[in-house]
Design an enzyme around this catalytic site. Structure first.
Site, short mmCIF file in Angstrom:
data_model
loop_
_atom_site.label_atom_id
_atom_site.label_comp_id
_atom_site.label_asym_id
_atom_site.label_seq_id
_atom_site.Cartn_x
_atom_site.Cartn_y
_atom_site.Cartn_z
N ARG A 57 0.83 -1.21 0.00
CA ARG A 57 0.00 0.00 0.00
C ARG A 57 0.86 1.26 0.00
O ARG A 57 0.42 2.33 -0.44
CB ARG A 57 -1.00 -0.02 1.16
CG ARG A 57 -2.22 -0.87 0.83
CD ARG A 57 -3.00 -1.27 2.04
NE ARG A 57 -2.31 -2.32 2.78
CZ ARG A 57 -2.65 -2.76 3.96
NH1 ARG A 57 -3.70 -2.24 4.57
NH2 ARG A 57 -1.98 -3.72 4.56
N GLU A 94 5.37 -10.67 15.55
CA GLU A 94 4.78 -11.34 16.71
C GLU A 94 5.15 -12.83 16.68
O GLU A 94 5.55 -13.40 17.68
CB GLU A 94 3.27 -11.16 16.66
CG GLU A 94 2.61 -11.25 18.00
CD GLU A 94 1.11 -10.99 17.89
OE1 GLU A 94 0.70 -10.29 16.95
OE2 GLU A 94 0.39 -11.52 18.74
P1 AMP Z 1 3.59 -2.63 12.20
O1 AMP Z 1 4.91 -3.22 11.76
O2 AMP Z 1 3.00 -3.33 13.37
O3 AMP Z 1 3.69 -1.13 12.41
O4 AMP Z 1 2.57 -2.90 11.04
C1 AMP Z 1 2.63 -2.12 9.92
C2 AMP Z 1 2.24 -2.86 8.68
O5 AMP Z 1 1.15 -3.76 8.84
C3 AMP Z 1 1.80 -1.82 7.69
O6 AMP Z 1 2.45 -2.07 6.47
C4 AMP Z 1 0.29 -1.94 7.61
O7 AMP Z 1 -0.08 -1.97 6.26
C5 AMP Z 1 -0.06 -3.25 8.28
N1 AMP Z 1 -1.02 -3.09 9.41
C6 AMP Z 1 -0.75 -3.30 10.73
N2 AMP Z 1 -1.82 -3.12 11.49
C7 AMP Z 1 -2.82 -2.78 10.66
C8 AMP Z 1 -4.20 -2.44 10.84
N3 AMP Z 1 -4.79 -2.44 12.05
N4 AMP Z 1 -4.92 -2.14 9.75
C9 AMP Z 1 -4.36 -2.16 8.53
N5 AMP Z 1 -3.08 -2.45 8.30
C10 AMP Z 1 -2.31 -2.77 9.33
#
Ligand code: AMP
Length: 166
Positions: A57, A94
């Site tokens: 995205r 995770e």
């Molecule tokens: P993080 O590494 O936990 O910050 O997760 C970021 C990645 O996961 C991003 O590329 C987002 O596209 C996706 N992502 C994580 N949580 C969500 C959420 N609640 N809704 C949509 N996309 C998410």
């Protein structure tokens, strides 16, 4: 909070139980040009050479920002998609690990890093670290959505710009 919020769909238990997925597809469909403008605000574009978008995205948003600001675009991809020479960064999820890659840069440059959602921050942290390893100085990070309750980016004073904050 922006009027953009009404076009974001909260999908419980996707892709896994306990996750409330922020579906931005209605927002992209209804308000794409304004979203790209909003994500491009508050960045000093004079000190930026390229936009780096994180798969997938981040490609949609980052490529449009690069076009709006007259900059080149660099894709950061999941492991195994880009041809050599690549430079990689592996980070902990995770459960297990994930790897991001980009084509090895010849020269130093200054970049803006773009993704859709900042959740725990693991992805963005790894992406920023990969850029630095690849001689790309991260001048700003631009997100459409920052789930601030899941990360400490603001408290740490990192150059994060986000349009919608929860
Ligand atoms: P993080 O590494 O936990 O910050 O997760 C970021 C990645 O996961 C991003 O590329 C987002 O596209 C996706 N992502 C994580 N949580 C969500 C959420 N609640 N809704 C949509 N996309 C998410």
């Amino acid at each position: 909070m922006h009027s953009f919020e009404s076009h974001i769909r909260n999908v419980p238990d996707f892709p896994k139980p306990g996750i409330v997925f922020k579906d931005i597809t209605p927002l992209l469909q209804e308000r794409f040009p304004e979203v790209i403008e909003a994500m491009s605000l508050g960045i000093n574009w004079n000190e930026v050479d390229f936009v780096v978008g994180i798969e997938s995205r981040g490609f949609i948003l980052g490529a449009a920002m690069a076009q709006l600001k007259g900059k080149g675009f660099i894709p950061m991809r999941k492991k195994g998609k880009l041809p050599p020479p690549v430079i990689a960064e592996t980070y902990t999820l995770e459960y297990g690990t994930d790897t991001l890659e980009m084509i090895k840069e010849e020269r130093p440059a200054r970049i803006v890093l773009v993704d859709d959602v900042l959740a725990t921050g693991g992805t963005l942290r790894a992406a920023a670290s990969l850029c630095m390893k690849n001689k790309l100085e991260v001048k700003a990070m631009s997100l459409l959505i920052n789930l601030t309750f899941l990360n400490k980016f603001k408290e740490e004073g990192l150059p994060v710009h986000s349009v919608l904050n929860y």
